[in-house]
Design an enzyme around this catalytic site. Sequence first.
Site, mmCIF file in Angstrom:
data_model
loop_
_atom_site.group_PDB
_atom_site.id
_atom_site.type_symbol
_atom_site.label_atom_id
_atom_site.label_comp_id
_atom_site.label_asym_id
_atom_site.label_seq_id
_atom_site.Cartn_x
_atom_site.Cartn_y
_atom_site.Cartn_z
ATOM 1 N N HIS A 133 -5.123 -1.519 -5.043
ATOM 2 C CA HIS A 133 -5.614 -0.391 -4.246
ATOM 3 C C HIS A 133 -6.415 0.543 -5.129
ATOM 4 C CE1 HIS A 133 -2.169 -1.851 -1.872
ATOM 5 N NE2 HIS A 133 -3.042 -1.674 -0.894
ATOM 6 N N CYS A 192 0.806 -1.224 0.000
ATOM 7 C CA CYS A 192 0.000 0.000 0.000
ATOM 8 C C CYS A 192 0.840 1.276 0.000
ATOM 9 C CB CYS A 192 -0.981 0.024 1.161
ATOM 10 S SG CYS A 192 -1.168 -1.515 2.033
ATOM 11 N N ASP A 226 -2.227 -7.939 -5.186
ATOM 12 C CA ASP A 226 -2.684 -6.776 -4.436
ATOM 13 C C ASP A 226 -3.286 -5.714 -5.352
ATOM 14 O OD1 ASP A 226 -3.170 -5.583 -2.076
ATOM 15 O OD2 ASP A 226 -1.088 -5.067 -1.606
ATOM 16 N N LYS A 272 -12.756 -3.897 7.623
ATOM 17 C CA LYS A 272 -12.704 -4.764 6.441
ATOM 18 C C LYS A 272 -14.019 -5.494 6.222
ATOM 19 C CE LYS A 272 -9.463 -7.489 8.227
ATOM 20 N NZ LYS A 272 -8.644 -8.692 8.194
ATOM 21 N N GLN A 277 1.282 -11.522 -3.166
ATOM 22 C CA GLN A 277 -0.068 -10.962 -3.081
ATOM 23 C C GLN A 277 -0.528 -10.507 -4.454
ATOM 24 O OE1 GLN A 277 0.243 -7.803 -0.175
ATOM 25 N NE2 GLN A 277 -0.383 -9.197 1.459
ATOM 26 N N ARG A 289 7.718 -11.230 5.418
ATOM 27 C CA ARG A 289 7.481 -11.095 6.852
ATOM 28 C C ARG A 289 8.325 -12.112 7.610
ATOM 29 N NH1 ARG A 289 0.960 -10.093 6.235
ATOM 30 N NH2 ARG A 289 1.249 -8.327 4.838
ATOM 31 N N HIS A 325 -8.284 -1.349 -0.072
ATOM 32 C CA HIS A 325 -7.300 -2.416 -0.283
ATOM 33 C C HIS A 325 -8.108 -3.619 -0.762
ATOM 34 C CE1 HIS A 325 -4.269 -0.330 2.404
ATOM 35 N NE2 HIS A 325 -5.394 0.234 2.798
#
Length: 593
Positions: free
Chosen positions: A339, A288, A337, A423, A335, A317, A469
């Site tokens: 946005h 993000c 991902d 979320k 991911q 991570r 997200h």
Amino acid sequence: MSKNPDTLEKTRHSLAHLLAAAVLELYPGTKRAIGPAIENGFYYDFEFGKPISDADLPKIEEKMREILPSWGSFEREEVSAPKARELFKNEPYKLDLIDEFENSGEKITTYSSCPTSTSYKLQATSCFVDLCAGGHVEKADEINPHAFTLTKIAGAYWRGSEENPMLTRIYGFAFRTKDDLEKHLKMLEEAEKRDHRKLGKELDLFIFSELVGAGLPLFTPRGTLMRNLLDDYVWSLRKKAGYEQVDIPHLTKKDLYEKSGHWQKFGTELFRITTREGHELAMKPMNCPHHTQIFKRKNHSYREMPQRYTSTTKVYRDEQTGELSGLTRVRAITQDDAHVFCRFAQVKEEIGKIWNIVDEFYAKTAGFSLQVRLSFHDPEKPDAYLGSAEVWKRAEGELRMIVSEKGVSATEALGEAAFYGPKIDFIAHDSLGREWQVATIQLDMNLPERFDLFCINEKGEEERIVMLHAAIMGSIERFMANLIEHYAGAFPFWLSPVQVAVLPVGESHEEYAQEILSKLKDAGIRAEMRAGETLGKRIRAVKIEKIPYFLVLGDKEKEAKQVMVESRDKGQLGAERIEDLLQKLSVQNAEKR
Ligand SMILES: [Zn+2]
Ligand SMILES: [Zn+2]
């Protein structure tokens, strides 16, 4: 223990007491730590004088059943800290807990289970006392002695910290009825057969290398093909909804994460790097903040809103080694991902678009049944989140309204929000009825504030925007694990790494088989020819690999210019012309069902 445990949760926690009582009888001098109820059962942590093993569990379980009928009710007593210390003077972990309760001003309570009759030989006069905040069944006879079992032992650090002693954790399952317990054990047995770590190897999809390291999966050509098929499919759905692809590096300066709040929130989970010039960088744990900088490259007019960016990229991570598990918990996570940067008034429409993609991808294509959960912040822990109470109220109100307008029933879970916003989580139920959290849509009003993101509105003013997200698969690794187990490795046609195997009966049929193979490949079907060994052996191999179709080609087929088709799911389909088969297979590829 939750604030209002249900009966089953109370039963499970009561069984933890019973487990401790049995352990103390069999192994006097064992030190007790804690024993909560958990999903499907309970556990208790102990420090044994001599180590025990799984082989000791039946004996302990038997002892639990022996003690149970002698227990009456759970008697609560509030005690002072000095009295509690006296009661548990030989129990270092209990003493540690008593200190904690005293310091935080919490009440200290004990629960006693006392014999109802004198018939119980060993402890006829003494009660089993445990330091506990409560959450038990009223009377011990509410516990069904046939609906629990001890399952395994594992190591667990006291208070979860590696600096503390390693304790022995005994796990148990507990249900309302014997039938429920047996169903659960059966499901686990089936799950073990489908274990993605086992199937991933058998189907040649991914591996781990000791040289590369734990939690860092390597995908084989077949596994990579599947990942790409999934990702391309999500991208095709996103493209229709107006998304654009962007690309970002895997590293960033510390400054970006200090501004976003990740530096503080992710703490020890961040992989940090110091450059030779002494600059501090980190491997990105999320995408993000990078995307915000792409949005911020220029002033956007309201006419250019929303901006929808997507990147399929890895995040990193530093999970603890003990937490790693197959593809479900890894250190390098891919991911898919995305946005959306939009005005508050556009939130509803944009969430609707993401929701359609989620429906198409999970429900229609993968055949998961989906449940919706609204994951909100815990108002009692404001420090765990970014932003003011007001911002959270507005964001959560909006999500609640969107879900209710959609006519979908959703549960609300406090404390499950991301640290920057609430979320909508989608929970999938797989073919074994297990729950997986899959896609998630997050409404974020905090990062735009932190990064000062705005658009120029109709009046020529800077208007604060919001971010959505919107990962669909979330972690491709975890999603692959779910899919492998959901399908037990028998993937649908469109997703199978090898879709059709071509099997010439003998050497004299190989030329014809080659011709068929070319036709399949030209039509975009992933096909392989298998020759050499006996036909029976090759058919068995194809079945183990769970290839959706195989074609047997002998004299008859060559003569008639046909192929003999057998389907993994439907068995023998008989002879047909290759052109007819190609047409059917192309439809299956396009439909993705
Ligand atoms: Zn208790
Ligand atoms: Zn994000």
